[in-house]
Design a protein around this motif. Structure first.
Motif, PDB file in Angstrom:
ATOM      1  N   GLU A  69       0.865  -1.173   0.000  1.00  0.00           N
ATOM      2  CA  GLU A  69       0.000   0.000   0.000  1.00  0.00           C
ATOM      3  C   GLU A  69       0.902   1.223   0.000  1.00  0.00           C
ATOM      4  O   GLU A  69       1.686   1.420   0.924  1.00  0.00           O
ATOM      5  N   TRP A  70       0.813   2.037  -1.019  1.00  0.00           N
ATOM      6  CA  TRP A  70       1.700   3.188  -1.155  1.00  0.00           C
ATOM      7  C   TRP A  70       0.887   4.469  -1.179  1.00  0.00           C
ATOM      8  O   TRP A  70      -0.272   4.482  -1.555  1.00  0.00           O
ATOM      9  N   ASP A  71       1.542   5.560  -0.777  1.00  0.00           N
ATOM     10  CA  ASP A  71       0.895   6.870  -0.715  1.00  0.00           C
ATOM     11  C   ASP A  71       1.467   7.863  -1.709  1.00  0.00           C
ATOM     12  O   ASP A  71       0.860   8.895  -1.984  1.00  0.00           O
ATOM     13  N   GLY A  72       2.656   7.593  -2.226  1.00  0.00           N
ATOM     14  CA  GLY A  72       3.294   8.502  -3.160  1.00  0.00           C
ATOM     15  C   GLY A  72       4.332   7.778  -3.989  1.00  0.00           C
ATOM     16  O   GLY A  72       4.745   6.663  -3.659  1.00  0.00           O
ATOM     17  N   ALA A  73       4.712   8.425  -5.087  1.00  0.00           N
ATOM     18  CA  ALA A  73       5.729   7.856  -5.969  1.00  0.00           C
ATOM     19  C   ALA A  73       6.587   8.997  -6.506  1.00  0.00           C
ATOM     20  O   ALA A  73       6.066  10.048  -6.878  1.00  0.00           O
ATOM     21  N   SER A  74       7.885   8.763  -6.519  1.00  0.00           N
ATOM     22  CA  SER A  74       8.805   9.740  -7.087  1.00  0.00           C
ATOM     23  C   SER A  74       9.463   9.118  -8.315  1.00  0.00           C
ATOM     24  O   SER A  74       9.892   7.964  -8.281  1.00  0.00           O
ATOM     25  N   PHE A  75       9.503   9.900  -9.382  1.00  0.00           N
ATOM     26  CA  PHE A  75      10.017   9.441 -10.667  1.00  0.00           C
ATOM     27  C   PHE A  75      11.270  10.227 -11.017  1.00  0.00           C
ATOM     28  O   PHE A  75      11.276  11.456 -10.970  1.00  0.00           O
ATOM     29  N   PHE A  76      12.316   9.505 -11.403  1.00  0.00           N
ATOM     30  CA  PHE A  76      13.602  10.103 -11.742  1.00  0.00           C
ATOM     31  C   PHE A  76      13.926   9.751 -13.195  1.00  0.00           C
ATOM     32  O   PHE A  76      14.375   8.640 -13.471  1.00  0.00           O
ATOM     33  N   PRO A  77      13.663  10.673 -14.122  1.00  0.00           N
ATOM     34  CA  PRO A  77      13.929  10.383 -15.531  1.00  0.00           C
ATOM     35  C   PRO A  77      15.424  10.471 -15.847  1.00  0.00           C
ATOM     36  O   PRO A  77      16.112  11.361 -15.359  1.00  0.00           O
ATOM     37  N   ILE A  78      15.906   9.523 -16.644  1.00  0.00           N
ATOM     38  CA  ILE A  78      17.302   9.547 -17.079  1.00  0.00           C
ATOM     39  C   ILE A  78      17.373   9.082 -18.535  1.00  0.00           C
ATOM     40  O   ILE A  78      16.542   8.300 -18.986  1.00  0.00           O
ATOM     41  N   THR A  79      18.371   9.572 -19.235  1.00  0.00           N
ATOM     42  CA  THR A  79      18.606   9.137 -20.608  1.00  0.00           C
ATOM     43  C   THR A  79      20.033   8.642 -20.729  1.00  0.00           C
ATOM     44  O   THR A  79      20.899   8.969 -19.912  1.00  0.00           O
ATOM     45  N   GLY A  80      20.262   7.866 -21.753  1.00  0.00           N
ATOM     46  CA  GLY A  80      21.589   7.325 -22.004  1.00  0.00           C
ATOM     47  C   GLY A  80      22.514   8.342 -22.637  1.00  0.00           C
ATOM     48  O   GLY A  80      22.097   9.461 -22.968  1.00  0.00           O
ATOM     49  N   PRO A  81      23.771   7.979 -22.826  1.00  0.00           N
ATOM     50  CA  PRO A  81      24.754   8.908 -23.380  1.00  0.00           C
ATOM     51  C   PRO A  81      24.387   9.377 -24.797  1.00  0.00           C
ATOM     52  O   PRO A  81      24.795  10.445 -25.220  1.00  0.00           O
ATOM     53  N   ASN A  82      23.633   8.582 -25.517  1.00  0.00           N
ATOM     54  CA  ASN A  82      23.202   8.962 -26.869  1.00  0.00           C
ATOM     55  C   ASN A  82      21.723   9.301 -26.891  1.00  0.00           C
ATOM     56  O   ASN A  82      21.058   9.115 -27.904  1.00  0.00           O
ATOM     57  N   ASP A  83      21.224   9.776 -25.759  1.00  0.00           N
ATOM     58  CA  ASP A  83      19.792  10.037 -25.578  1.00  0.00           C
ATOM     59  C   ASP A  83      19.029   8.713 -25.603  1.00  0.00           C
ATOM     60  O   ASP A  83      19.587   7.669 -25.848  1.00  0.00           O
ATOM     61  N   GLY A  84      17.769   8.767 -25.293  1.00  0.00           N
ATOM     62  CA  GLY A  84      16.954   7.559 -25.244  1.00  0.00           C
ATOM     63  C   GLY A  84      17.137   6.808 -23.940  1.00  0.00           C
ATOM     64  O   GLY A  84      17.904   7.211 -23.050  1.00  0.00           O
ATOM     65  N   PRO A  85      16.414   5.692 -23.794  1.00  0.00           N
ATOM     66  CA  PRO A  85      16.485   4.897 -22.563  1.00  0.00           C
ATOM     67  C   PRO A  85      17.879   4.307 -22.340  1.00  0.00           C
ATOM     68  O   PRO A  85      18.651   4.141 -23.278  1.00  0.00           O
ATOM     69  N   ASP A  87      20.297   1.076 -20.839  1.00  0.00           N
ATOM     70  CA  ASP A  87      20.191  -0.383 -20.859  1.00  0.00           C
ATOM     71  C   ASP A  87      19.854  -0.912 -19.457  1.00  0.00           C
ATOM     72  O   ASP A  87      20.012  -0.205 -18.454  1.00  0.00           O
ATOM     73  N   ASN A  88      19.377  -2.142 -19.387  1.00  0.00           N
ATOM     74  CA  ASN A  88      18.933  -2.728 -18.114  1.00  0.00           C
ATOM     75  C   ASN A  88      20.018  -2.791 -17.043  1.00  0.00           C
ATOM     76  O   ASN A  88      19.753  -2.432 -15.893  1.00  0.00           O
ATOM     77  N   PRO A  89      21.241  -3.246 -17.359  1.00  0.00           N
ATOM     78  CA  PRO A  89      22.260  -3.264 -16.301  1.00  0.00           C
ATOM     79  C   PRO A  89      22.537  -1.869 -15.720  1.00  0.00           C
ATOM     80  O   PRO A  89      22.683  -1.714 -14.503  1.00  0.00           O
ATOM     81  N   THR A  90      22.582  -0.868 -16.568  1.00  0.00           N
ATOM     82  CA  THR A  90      22.803   0.493 -16.086  1.00  0.00           C
ATOM     83  C   THR A  90      21.625   0.963 -15.252  1.00  0.00           C
ATOM     84  O   THR A  90      21.801   1.606 -14.211  1.00  0.00           O
ATOM     85  N   ALA A  91      20.411   0.649 -15.686  1.00  0.00           N
ATOM     86  CA  ALA A  91      19.211   1.040 -14.929  1.00  0.00           C
ATOM     87  C   ALA A  91      19.219   0.410 -13.539  1.00  0.00           C
ATOM     88  O   ALA A  91      18.897   1.079 -12.553  1.00  0.00           O
ATOM     89  N   ARG A  92      19.587  -0.869 -13.465  1.00  0.00           N
ATOM     90  CA  ARG A  92      19.647  -1.533 -12.144  1.00  0.00           C
ATOM     91  C   ARG A  92      20.685  -0.861 -11.249  1.00  0.00           C
ATOM     92  O   ARG A  92      20.434  -0.639 -10.062  1.00  0.00           O
ATOM     93  N   LEU A  93      21.840  -0.536 -11.809  1.00  0.00           N
ATOM     94  CA  LEU A  93      22.892   0.136 -11.044  1.00  0.00           C
ATOM     95  C   LEU A  93      22.415   1.514 -10.563  1.00  0.00           C
ATOM     96  O   LEU A  93      22.581   1.859  -9.388  1.00  0.00           O
ATOM     97  N   LYS A  94      21.826   2.295 -11.450  1.00  0.00           N
ATOM     98  CA  LYS A  94      21.326   3.628 -11.087  1.00  0.00           C
ATOM     99  C   LYS A  94      20.235   3.534 -10.027  1.00  0.00           C
ATOM    100  O   LYS A  94      20.158   4.381  -9.122  1.00  0.00           O
TER     101      LYS A  94
END
Length: 130
Positions: A69-85, A87-94
């Motif tokens: 049960e959650w009350d809020g969510a915070s979203f942190f947008p990031i892009t890759g070095p060449n823009d765009g999403p 990769d998964n390993p980097t996302a897990r690390l971040k």
């Protein structure tokens, strides 16, 4: 219900603006429990945003599977070095780096795009306990 009947939330506006500005991106998301004097991270995830069609209502359906049960969510947008999403390993690390920062300081939530469970903007502030 038609799309025009649905209320546009702060989240919906933010997502459309962010996508218009950056194109596709990855989001690190943290769900939190909020009480009178505390904010507690519950769980986190990441996902790629490849358009601005998703609504706050659809996000809440997605988060219903979190098992908390959650009350809020915070979203942190990031892009890759060449823009765009990124990769998964980097996302897990971040995501792990973000979790560590949140363990040290809950105010880090304000560095993201923070919303309550109705998709309205939030900001947490330090309070002095007496």
């Amino acid at each position: 219900m038609s799309i025009s009947d649905q209320r546009v939330t702060d989240f919906d506006r933010w997502l459309a603006e962010e996508f218009a500005k950056t194109g596709a991106f990855t989001v690190l998301a943290v769900l939190v429990e909020i009480s009178e004097t505390k904010v507690r991270p519950l769980c986190s995830t990441y996902f790629n945003v490849i358009g601005d069609e998703i609504t706050w209502g659809e996000i809440t359906v997605l988060f219903a599977g979190a098992g908390a049960e959650w009350d809020g969510a915070s979203f942190f947008p990031i892009t890759g070095p060449n823009d765009g999403p990124i990769d998964n390993p980097t996302a897990r690390l971040k995501l792990r780096e973000l979790e560590a920062r949140l363990d040290d300081d809950r105010l880090v939530l304000n560095q993201g795009q923070f919303f309550d469970k109705w998709g309205r903007r939030l900001k947490i502030e330090e309070i002095g306990l007496q």
